[in-house]
Design an enzyme around this catalytic site. Structure first.
Site, PDB file in Angstrom:
ATOM      1  N   HIS A  27       3.049 -12.821 -15.656  1.00 16.86           N
ATOM      2  CA  HIS A  27       3.305 -12.068 -14.464  1.00 16.86           C
ATOM      3  C   HIS A  27       3.484 -10.657 -15.047  1.00 16.86           C
ATOM      4  CE1 HIS A  27       5.328 -15.030 -11.244  1.00 16.86           C
ATOM      5  NE2 HIS A  27       4.208 -15.624 -11.873  1.00 16.86           N
ATOM      6  N   THR A 106     -10.569 -16.469   1.061  1.00 16.06           N
ATOM      7  CA  THR A 106     -11.547 -16.010   2.297  1.00 16.06           C
ATOM      8  C   THR A 106     -11.199 -14.705   2.934  1.00 16.06           C
ATOM      9  OG1 THR A 106     -10.898 -17.580   3.825  1.00 16.06           O
ATOM     10  CG2 THR A 106     -12.426 -18.478   2.170  1.00 16.06           C
ATOM     11  N   TYR A 151      12.784 -23.361  -9.572  1.00 17.37           N
ATOM     12  CA  TYR A 151      11.449 -23.018  -9.712  1.00 17.37           C
ATOM     13  C   TYR A 151      11.454 -22.592 -11.125  1.00 17.37           C
ATOM     14  CZ  TYR A 151       6.678 -22.145  -8.309  1.00 17.37           C
ATOM     15  OH  TYR A 151       5.376 -22.235  -8.245  1.00 17.37           O
ATOM     16  N   LYS A 196      11.599 -27.808 -10.087  1.00 15.55           N
ATOM     17  CA  LYS A 196       9.947 -27.872 -10.501  1.00 15.55           C
ATOM     18  C   LYS A 196       9.630 -26.992 -11.373  1.00 15.55           C
ATOM     19  CE  LYS A 196       6.178 -25.535  -7.943  1.00 15.55           C
ATOM     20  NZ  LYS A 196       5.410 -25.360  -6.802  1.00 15.55           N
ATOM     21  N   ASP A 226       3.758 -28.683 -11.658  1.00 14.90           N
ATOM     22  CA  ASP A 226       2.598 -27.996 -11.064  1.00 14.90           C
ATOM     23  C   ASP A 226       1.825 -27.264 -12.127  1.00 14.90           C
ATOM     24  OD1 ASP A 226       1.071 -26.729  -9.584  1.00 14.90           O
ATOM     25  OD2 ASP A 226       2.384 -25.151  -8.898  1.00 14.90           O
ATOM     26  N   PRO A 227       0.595 -27.966 -12.476  1.00 12.89           N
ATOM     27  CA  PRO A 227      -0.258 -27.283 -13.368  1.00 12.89           C
ATOM     28  C   PRO A 227      -1.294 -26.512 -12.994  1.00 12.89           C
ATOM     29  CG  PRO A 227      -0.861 -29.525 -12.919  1.00 12.89           C
ATOM     30  CD  PRO A 227       0.276 -29.155 -12.258  1.00 12.89           C
ATOM     31  N   ASN A 228      -1.298 -26.190 -11.533  1.00  8.55           N
ATOM     32  CA  ASN A 228      -2.254 -25.440 -10.615  1.00  8.55           C
ATOM     33  C   ASN A 228      -3.556 -25.643 -10.948  1.00  8.55           C
ATOM     34  OD1 ASN A 228       0.324 -22.810 -11.012  1.00  8.55           O
ATOM     35  ND2 ASN A 228      -0.726 -23.324  -9.059  1.00  8.55           N
ATOM     36  N   GLU A 251       2.052 -31.829  -8.302  1.00  4.51           N
ATOM     37  CA  GLU A 251       1.450 -30.801  -7.296  1.00  4.51           C
ATOM     38  C   GLU A 251       0.156 -30.337  -8.189  1.00  4.51           C
ATOM     39  OE1 GLU A 251       2.486 -26.210  -5.753  1.00  4.51           O
ATOM     40  OE2 GLU A 251       4.159 -27.499  -6.353  1.00  4.51           O
ATOM     41  N   ASN A 274      -0.662 -26.748  -2.637  1.00  6.20           N
ATOM     42  CA  ASN A 274      -0.753 -25.506  -1.861  1.00  6.20           C
ATOM     43  C   ASN A 274      -2.033 -24.707  -2.221  1.00  6.20           C
ATOM     44  OD1 ASN A 274       0.433 -24.682  -4.719  1.00  6.20           O
ATOM     45  ND2 ASN A 274       0.085 -22.639  -3.408  1.00  6.20           N
ATOM     46  N   ASP A 298       3.108 -21.975   3.339  1.00  5.48           N
ATOM     47  CA  ASP A 298       3.526 -20.735   2.970  1.00  5.48           C
ATOM     48  C   ASP A 298       3.297 -19.898   4.116  1.00  5.48           C
ATOM     49  OD1 ASP A 298       3.789 -17.913   2.070  1.00  5.48           O
ATOM     50  OD2 ASP A 298       3.493 -18.838  -0.030  1.00  5.48           O
ATOM     51  N   HIS A 325       6.051 -23.818  -0.268  1.00  7.85           N
ATOM     52  CA  HIS A 325       5.560 -23.016  -1.377  1.00  7.85           C
ATOM     53  C   HIS A 325       5.824 -21.761  -1.419  1.00  7.85           C
ATOM     54  CE1 HIS A 325       2.538 -20.076  -2.837  1.00  7.85           C
ATOM     55  NE2 HIS A 325       2.530 -20.789  -3.968  1.00  7.85           N
ATOM     56  N   SER A 326       6.097 -21.244  -2.364  1.00  7.11           N
ATOM     57  CA  SER A 326       6.630 -19.773  -2.900  1.00  7.11           C
ATOM     58  C   SER A 326       5.743 -18.794  -3.808  1.00  7.11           C
ATOM     59  CB  SER A 326       8.140 -19.995  -3.316  1.00  7.11           C
ATOM     60  OG  SER A 326       8.572 -18.667  -3.693  1.00  7.11           O
ATOM     61  N   ASN A 327       5.748 -17.785  -3.461  1.00  5.79           N
ATOM     62  CA  ASN A 327       5.154 -16.825  -4.473  1.00  5.79           C
ATOM     63  C   ASN A 327       6.206 -15.515  -4.763  1.00  5.79           C
ATOM     64  OD1 ASN A 327       3.638 -15.174  -5.966  1.00  5.79           O
ATOM     65  ND2 ASN A 327       1.793 -15.784  -4.711  1.00  5.79           N
ATOM     66  N   HIS A 354      10.956 -18.281  -5.205  1.00  4.42           N
ATOM     67  CA  HIS A 354      10.997 -17.411  -6.501  1.00  4.42           C
ATOM     68  C   HIS A 354      12.342 -16.601  -6.459  1.00  4.42           C
ATOM     69  CE1 HIS A 354       6.788 -18.710  -7.316  1.00  4.42           C
ATOM     70  NE2 HIS A 354       6.832 -17.738  -8.351  1.00  4.42           N
ATOM     71  N   ARG A 408      -1.752  -7.419  -8.043  1.00  7.77           N
ATOM     72  CA  ARG A 408      -1.160  -8.346  -8.956  1.00  7.77           C
ATOM     73  C   ARG A 408      -2.287  -8.957  -9.720  1.00  7.77           C
ATOM     74  NH1 ARG A 408       2.514 -13.659  -8.238  1.00  7.77           N
ATOM     75  NH2 ARG A 408       1.820 -14.671 -10.204  1.00  7.77           N
TER      76      ARG A 408
END
Length: 429
Positions: A27, A106, A151, A196, A226-228, A251, A274, A298, A325-327, A354, A408
């Site tokens: 981040h 998109t 988180y 998580k 959650d390894p994305n 996740e 997510n 989300d 989900h959260s950002n 978060h 970001r």
């Protein structure tokens, strides 16, 4: 009462963010958010919050202009307004979204992300006008408090040397012991009872060890990893086998619905997402292939609170679990999440947030977690109030930025510490 929208105020801000690691990088020291204010002819102001990156600002400005003169209660009309705004497809990336790790971006997802901020602001204004909380406008709450999960992140002690950033007191978390220590802080400060871990940062065996350490430190508590989408199908199955006795769900271990379906067929561990289900159009393939067992909504990119309710109803129809989900977000978004979560009947998994990581906010009073839960406000609207001095301070930071932080970019932030860094291709392991 006059529900006509008389004015819309848009305030982009930069808020402090700790050096939290993910598979794409780290981040930035500050992250962009946008505060939306919708003012009615009677002088009632509703607030909303969404992403503040440049591509969103390019759409919200014409959106705001078209909103003036419409009724604040015309929530369906928000989508009509969005349709009137021509989206330059060349500005929309077809790559994995750096800002949220939420799948291929998109033009439609970008449009819905813009709508969501205005919908929340309109609901807040409408609730204040009618003297009703947002959850009542959404049909009524089924719970008085909403449970959230701690988180956890792999984290540096501080941002790279020479980078201007706010200090935090969390310390580093780069190994199992550090992750457990971080979890203990979460429980002591906020009372969280589920955890998580954002994975995809280190080789799978190291992250398996971290989950095992959490299971030992917090026996019987729900755990998630959650390894994305950083793992292959084979690696995903190996991790599922290793941790199947302690995981609540895994996740997005692999990227995309086909890979997730392949993993799901070969393991009993529930899979959450997510990334491969982020729009209504993606539901059919994922559900018919039984690729996911929990969808993490989300409201920011599903198009608002009412679309979140529609998603929950579809999940209930197909026997798929739902959570959130959260950002990186502030208190306005947490309030909105809490209101809509309070109306979802089958919310059996604690939501992500978060918010504990954000040391700064735009509210006069921060929302609080008690026993890992946020109480559902019965005050009119969202039940929050803007702190205009703080909003002005964070907006000045945005104005004074030279443009490097207004979008970001976790990969670019990582290159400050490692000039050779390039986001690894997937599967990474």
């Amino acid at each position: 009462m006059n529900l006509t929208v008389a004015d819309v105020r848009l305030t982009p801000i930069l808020v402090a963010d700790p050096p939290l690691l993910n598979t794409q990088g780290v981040h930035q020291p500050y992250t962009p958010r946008l505060i939306v204010e919708v003012v009615t002819a009677d002088g009632v102001t509703g607030v909303g919050e969404t992403y503040g990156d440049t591509k969103y600002l390019e759409l919200v400005r014409p959106f705001a202009e078209r909103l003036v003169g419409r009724q604040v209660s015309d929530l369906n009309g928000l989508f009509t307004v969005a349709d009137e705004i021509a989206v330059d497809a060349s500005r929309v990336s077809g790559q994995v979204d750096v800002g949220g790790l939420r799948g291929v971006q998109t033009a439609d997802k970008l449009r819905l992300s813009v709508v969501s901020g205005f919908e929340v602001a309109c609901l807040d204004a409408l609730g204040k006008t009618l003297g009703l909380p947002v959850h009542t406008l959404l049909g009524g709450k089924v719970r008085d408090a909403v449970e959230y999960s701690a988180y956890l992140f792999y984290k540096w002690a501080e941002h790279p040397q020479g980078v201007a950033a706010e200090k935090d007191d969390w310390g580093a978390a780069l190994d199992p012991a550090g992750v457990v220590a971080q979890a203990r802080i979460f429980t002591e400060r906020y009372g969280f009872t589920s955890f998580k871990l954002k994975g995809g940062v280190f080789p799978p065996d190291q992250e398996i060890a971290a989950i095992r350490a959490l299971a030992e430190a917090f026996p019987g508590h729900p755990l998630r990893l959650d390894p994305n989408g950083a793992w292959s199908v084979e690696t995903s199955l190996r991790v599922a086998e290793e941790l199947g006795d302690v995981l609540e769900y895994l996740e997005d271990p692999a990227l995309g619905t086909p890979a997730m379906a392949e993993v799901a067929r070969a393991t009993h561990v529930p899979l959450a997402t997510n990334m491969c289900v982020t729009t209504f159009a993606e539901i059919k393939e994922a559900f018919t292939r039984d690729a996911v067992q929990v969808v993490l909504s989300d409201h920011h990119y599903w198009g608002g609170l009412r679309n979140t309710q529609q998603l929950a109803a579809l999940c209930r129809t197909f026997g798929v679990g739902v959570s959130m989900h959260s950002n990186t977000h502030l208190g306005i978004s947490l309030a909105a999440m809490t209101h809509v979560a309070a109306t979802v009947p089958d919310l059996h998994h604690a939501c992500d947030s978060h918010y504990p990581w954000q040391s700064e906010d735009v509210l006069t009073e921060r929302l609080t977690f008690e026993g890992g839960r946020v109480a559902v406000s019965d005050a009119p609207g969202l039940g929050v109030e803007l702190d205009r001095d703080r909003l002005a301070f964070l907006h000045r930071r945005w104005l004074e930025d030279d443009g490097r932080l207004r979008d970001r970019d976790d990969e670019a932030a990582m290159r400050v510490a490692d000039p050779e860094w390039v986001t690894p291709s997937v599967p990474r392991w």
